[in-house]
Structures are given as C-alpha cells and as structure tokens.
Design a protein around this motif. Sequence first.
Motif, PDB file in Angstrom:
ATOM      1  N   TRP A 269       0.817  -1.211   0.000  1.00 39.56           N
ATOM      2  CA  TRP A 269       0.000   0.000   0.000  1.00 39.56           C
ATOM      3  C   TRP A 269       0.859   1.272   0.000  1.00 39.56           C
ATOM      4  CZ3 TRP A 269       0.747   3.102   4.263  1.00 39.56           C
ATOM      5  CH2 TRP A 269       1.320   2.495   5.390  1.00 39.56           C
ATOM      6  N   LEU A 270       2.150   1.119   0.301  1.00 40.54           N
ATOM      7  CA  LEU A 270       3.039   2.274   0.264  1.00 40.54           C
ATOM      8  C   LEU A 270       3.531   2.608  -1.147  1.00 40.54           C
ATOM      9  CD1 LEU A 270       5.336   1.884   3.412  1.00 40.54           C
ATOM     10  CD2 LEU A 270       3.679   3.702   2.957  1.00 40.54           C
ATOM     11  N   ALA A 271       3.298   1.697  -2.100  1.00 39.80           N
ATOM     12  CA  ALA A 271       3.813   1.904  -3.457  1.00 39.80           C
ATOM     13  C   ALA A 271       3.352   3.228  -4.068  1.00 39.80           C
ATOM     14  CB  ALA A 271       3.431   0.728  -4.352  1.00 39.80           C
ATOM     15  N   PRO A 272       2.059   3.615  -3.961  1.00 41.22           N
ATOM     16  CA  PRO A 272       1.664   4.918  -4.512  1.00 41.22           C
ATOM     17  C   PRO A 272       2.410   6.085  -3.872  1.00 41.22           C
ATOM     18  CG  PRO A 272      -0.271   3.560  -4.091  1.00 41.22           C
ATOM     19  CD  PRO A 272       0.886   2.852  -3.460  1.00 41.22           C
ATOM     20  N   LEU A 273       2.713   5.964  -2.579  1.00 44.84           N
ATOM     21  CA  LEU A 273       3.469   7.019  -1.909  1.00 44.84           C
ATOM     22  C   LEU A 273       4.878   7.114  -2.478  1.00 44.84           C
ATOM     23  CD1 LEU A 273       3.677   9.104   0.401  1.00 44.84           C
ATOM     24  CD2 LEU A 273       4.436   7.246   1.887  1.00 44.84           C
ATOM     25  N   VAL A 274       5.474   5.950  -2.755  1.00 48.02           N
ATOM     26  CA  VAL A 274       6.817   5.943  -3.337  1.00 48.02           C
ATOM     27  C   VAL A 274       6.787   6.568  -4.737  1.00 48.02           C
ATOM     28  CG1 VAL A 274       8.706   4.475  -4.120  1.00 48.02           C
ATOM     29  CG2 VAL A 274       7.533   3.953  -1.975  1.00 48.02           C
ATOM     30  N   ARG A 275       5.773   6.246  -5.521  1.00 46.59           N
ATOM     31  CA  ARG A 275       5.666   6.823  -6.856  1.00 46.59           C
ATOM     32  C   ARG A 275       5.507   8.341  -6.789  1.00 46.59           C
ATOM     33  NH1 ARG A 275       4.634   2.973 -10.797  1.00 46.59           N
ATOM     34  NH2 ARG A 275       3.748   4.554 -12.176  1.00 46.59           N
ATOM     35  N   ALA A 276       4.690   8.801  -5.848  1.00 44.00           N
ATOM     36  CA  ALA A 276       4.522  10.247  -5.680  1.00 44.00           C
ATOM     37  C   ALA A 276       5.833  10.892  -5.243  1.00 44.00           C
ATOM     38  CB  ALA A 276       3.428  10.530  -4.650  1.00 44.00           C
ATOM     39  N   GLY A 277       6.559  10.218  -4.354  1.00 39.04           N
ATOM     40  CA  GLY A 277       7.855  10.743  -3.926  1.00 39.04           C
ATOM     41  C   GLY A 277       8.845  10.805  -5.062  1.00 39.04           C
ATOM     42  N   ALA A 278       8.834   9.785  -5.924  1.00 39.80           N
ATOM     43  CA  ALA A 278       9.732   9.791  -7.085  1.00 39.80           C
ATOM     44  C   ALA A 278       9.413  10.954  -8.013  1.00 39.80           C
ATOM     45  CB  ALA A 278       9.614   8.461  -7.832  1.00 39.80           C
ATOM     46  N   ALA A 279       8.120  11.194  -8.244  1.00 38.89           N
ATOM     47  CA  ALA A 279       7.728  12.315  -9.104  1.00 38.89           C
ATOM     48  C   ALA A 279       8.155  13.645  -8.497  1.00 38.89           C
ATOM     49  CB  ALA A 279       6.217  12.290  -9.333  1.00 38.89           C
ATOM     50  N   MET A 280       7.969  13.800  -7.180  1.00 38.48           N
ATOM     51  CA  MET A 280       8.387  15.025  -6.503  1.00 38.48           C
ATOM     52  C   MET A 280       9.898  15.197  -6.577  1.00 38.48           C
ATOM     53  SD  MET A 280       5.953  16.927  -5.122  1.00 38.48           S
ATOM     54  CE  MET A 280       6.608  17.695  -3.647  1.00 38.48           C
ATOM     55  N   ALA A 281      10.621  14.095  -6.397  1.00 37.28           N
ATOM     56  CA  ALA A 281      12.076  14.161  -6.457  1.00 37.28           C
ATOM     57  C   ALA A 281      12.546  14.596  -7.831  1.00 37.28           C
ATOM     58  CB  ALA A 281      12.670  12.796  -6.103  1.00 37.28           C
ATOM     59  N   ALA A 282      11.923  14.040  -8.864  1.00 40.31           N
ATOM     60  CA  ALA A 282      12.296  14.415 -10.223  1.00 40.31           C
ATOM     61  C   ALA A 282      11.972  15.883 -10.487  1.00 40.31           C
ATOM     62  CB  ALA A 282      11.568  13.512 -11.226  1.00 40.31           C
ATOM     63  N   LEU A 283      10.865  16.365  -9.967  1.00 36.74           N
ATOM     64  CA  LEU A 283      10.532  17.783 -10.117  1.00 36.74           C
ATOM     65  C   LEU A 283      11.585  18.665  -9.450  1.00 36.74           C
ATOM     66  CD1 LEU A 283       6.667  17.735  -9.517  1.00 36.74           C
ATOM     67  CD2 LEU A 283       7.828  18.385 -11.629  1.00 36.74           C
ATOM     68  N   GLY A 284      12.053  18.246  -8.257  1.00 35.49           N
ATOM     69  CA  GLY A 284      13.089  19.008  -7.575  1.00 35.49           C
ATOM     70  C   GLY A 284      14.373  19.059  -8.380  1.00 35.49           C
ATOM     71  N   SER A 285      14.757  17.913  -8.939  1.00 32.20           N
ATOM     72  CA  SER A 285      15.965  17.866  -9.764  1.00 32.20           C
ATOM     73  C   SER A 285      15.808  18.746 -11.002  1.00 32.20           C
ATOM     74  CB  SER A 285      16.243  16.427 -10.203  1.00 32.20           C
ATOM     75  OG  SER A 285      16.612  15.625  -9.114  1.00 32.20           O
ATOM     76  N   LEU A 286      14.641  18.676 -11.627  1.00 29.82           N
ATOM     77  CA  LEU A 286      14.402  19.458 -12.838  1.00 29.82           C
ATOM     78  C   LEU A 286      14.451  20.954 -12.541  1.00 29.82           C
ATOM     79  CD1 LEU A 286      13.663  19.511 -15.829  1.00 29.82           C
ATOM     80  CD2 LEU A 286      11.257  19.318 -15.168  1.00 29.82           C
ATOM     81  N   LEU A 287      13.844  21.364 -11.430  1.00 30.52           N
ATOM     82  CA  LEU A 287      13.842  22.768 -11.047  1.00 30.52           C
ATOM     83  C   LEU A 287      15.270  23.284 -10.878  1.00 30.52           C
ATOM     84  CD1 LEU A 287      12.223  25.278 -10.091  1.00 30.52           C
ATOM     85  CD2 LEU A 287      12.389  24.361  -7.775  1.00 30.52           C
TER      86      LEU A 287
END
Length: 419
Positions: A269-287
């Motif tokens: 059940w934590l998998a969606p949280l990990v996916r959201a964290g990955a997307a946020m992390a990528a946004l931070g790197s892109l910024l």
Amino acid sequence: MSESQPHHEELRRRLGMSDAVVIGLGAMIGAGIFSALAPAARAAGPGLLVGLALAAVVAYCNATSSARLAARYPASGGTYVYGRQRLGDFWGYLAGWGFVVGKIASCAAIALTVGLYVWPDRAHAVAVAAVVALTAVNYVGIEKSALLTRVIVATVLAVLAVVVIATLGLGETDITRLNAGADASIVGILQAAGLLFFAFAGYARIATLGEEVRDPARTIPRAIPLALGITLGVYGIVAVAALLVLGPQQLAAAAAPLSDAVDAAGVQWLAPLVRAGAAMAALGSLLALVLGVSRTALAMARDRHLPHALAAVHPRFKVPHRAELLVGAVVAVLALTTDLQSAIGFSSFGVLAYYAIANASAWTLTRAENPPPRIIPIVGLAGCLTLAFALPISSVVSGAAVLAAGAAAYGIRRLITTR
C-alpha cells in the motif's frame, strides 16, 4: 558586460545559507535515488556499496574544489567562469559547453521520469507540462524557486524515511547481502560509481548560483559540503536498506527499486506514496537543473560564446529570463519528441569532464587564494577521468563527440572573429 550597465545586468543576491543548502539538496536528492540503484547494481552486483563509496570520494573532491573556486569567483557560470579565469578561455568554454548540452538532455530525461511516474500512458505530455510549470516558477524570481525546492526536499526526505523504516522494520533482511567483495569486478564497480556520481552532481548548482548568494565567500564553501554530506548519508542508508531486503540480483532486475523494496517488505500500500515521492524528487531535480543551465548560459552569453541576447536580466524579477525561456523551450521539445535514455550516458560523460576542469582549475589556486589541500584536486581530476572512461563505450563515444563538436565550434568562432 559594460561598465555603464553593471547595475542592470547583475543578478540580485537573495539566497542565504539555508537556501543554498536546500537548492543543493533539491538537485542531488532527486530522481537518481529512485532510479540509479538498479543500473548500478547491474554493473557492480554486490560491489554496489563500494561503487557508492568511490563516487562519494570523487564527489567530495569535486565539491571541495568547486567550493574554493566559487568563493574566489562568486559569479554565475560555475566551472565555465573558473576555467576561463584559471586555465584560459577555451577550457572555460569547454566546461560550459559540456554542462549546458549535457544538462539540457538530463533535464529532458528527468522531465520524462516525472511523466512515467505520474501518468505512464501520457508521459511525454506530463513531461512538457512539468517543464512549462517549473520554467514559469523560475521566471518570477529565485526566491520562489528556493521556496518550492524546500517543499520538494522535505517531501522527498519524508518519503525516503518511510521507505527505509518500512523495509528495515517489516522486511526480511539478510546481512550477507551486503558482502561487497563477492563477484564484483573492478570495471563493474567503476561503472557503478560513474552512474551513482551522476546522481550526486547537483552540488554544482550552488556554485552556478554564486551571483545570487549573500556573502558568497563564506556561504558557498559551507553550503556545498553540507549539502553533499546530507545527500551521501541519505543515499547510503537507502542503498543499504534496498540491498538488505532485495539483495544485489533482485535489485539489479528492479524497474522501480524502492517500490520493489516496499513490496518485498509486505507493505504494498506504500507503493503509490513511493511513486509520488519519485515524481516530486524528479521535479526538484528538474527545477534545480533548469536554474543551473540558465545561469551558465547567461555567463556564456555575456562573453558572446552564446547569442548575447541571452545575457538579458529581467528588470523586475532579476533573473536571466531569456536564457530561462530558451532552456525551457528546448527541454520541452526534447521531452516531447525524444527517448532520452541514451542521453543520460553522454550527460554523465559531460558532467565528469566539467568537474575534471574544475579540479584542474583548483590546482592553480595559490596559497593566498585559500586553495584546497593539493591532494584534493589531484584525486578529483584522476577520479573524474577514470569514471568517465569507465562508462559504457557508447556513452564515452557520444560524450566525446559532443565535446569535440563544441571545441570545433569554438575554433570556428575564433577564426571568424580574428579575421
């Protein structure tokens, strides 16, 4: 930059110590932690942690050299500026060329990472939307970018903490999976170090924003090693947790390593949280990447190595708005039209070449200029060259071709301007 217009073309110093550290963290604790572990494990197997340690040593040397140089030359452009000042115009240009071209490709790849995590079937469209949104944030001022990066870093660190606690607390761990000596080749370890180094390379963002940092001679040398140290600690803990739960073979085969680690721990059940964290992390790197690329483009445009129109600074927001818009547009086009998996290879090669020039520049600092200990730039330079040429042959060839193209363009420009 003309003497009559320095107040108009200079950027404004708005970033303090915490802002600089957070921007560095946003650049480093990004998409790499969610994706770099699997290819590194494929390259090194149980030698993954040795590769991580080797990448850390090279990154520390590069960070120390960059910090001393940034304190000496607190202007936008990073190693582009240091290379020109210490080694000559060509070497600074080559560093700037490798950084801008390589990091634009990296920006597009990271934007696609956002799309793949958020909406795999519409990855390209999501990637373009992410680029447009973050370019708009950067356009209205560096404080907005620092604030958004702070939120992203806090979110990603919280997600990683949940992953580590869940896997170590609930998963079946096996300490023998950390055996770094078995079945690990030297070449594989070096390749893993090169891949993992790519994920660490964001500390340069602090240096490239040198013109916007308050009291840079004091702030930058402290912010860079602090951000790097925090990132190394986070990466080390996450890598150990993933290895203890999955083992090197299962980790190497994982498409989404941290999601697989959570599944192995029985908390799917934590998998969606990990996916959201990955997307946020990528946004931070892109910024952070777009910030760094646009500032290097600004510095090169000031010296007319890029079109001089890109040297414009917005009169209200005090940002290199034309450079930011152009970088955003190129990244958006690449993210929409190209599969950039192979671009990561030559981007890594370019980043290592960039830091090789930084270390060579730091070597020339005199005692009066507060140089790093001599061993630091020596190890950094040797480490960068070793890791660059240990990358897969396709990455070496494409990266060298990009640098050669830049060198040729420089030579042609010199011939034209000297006639």
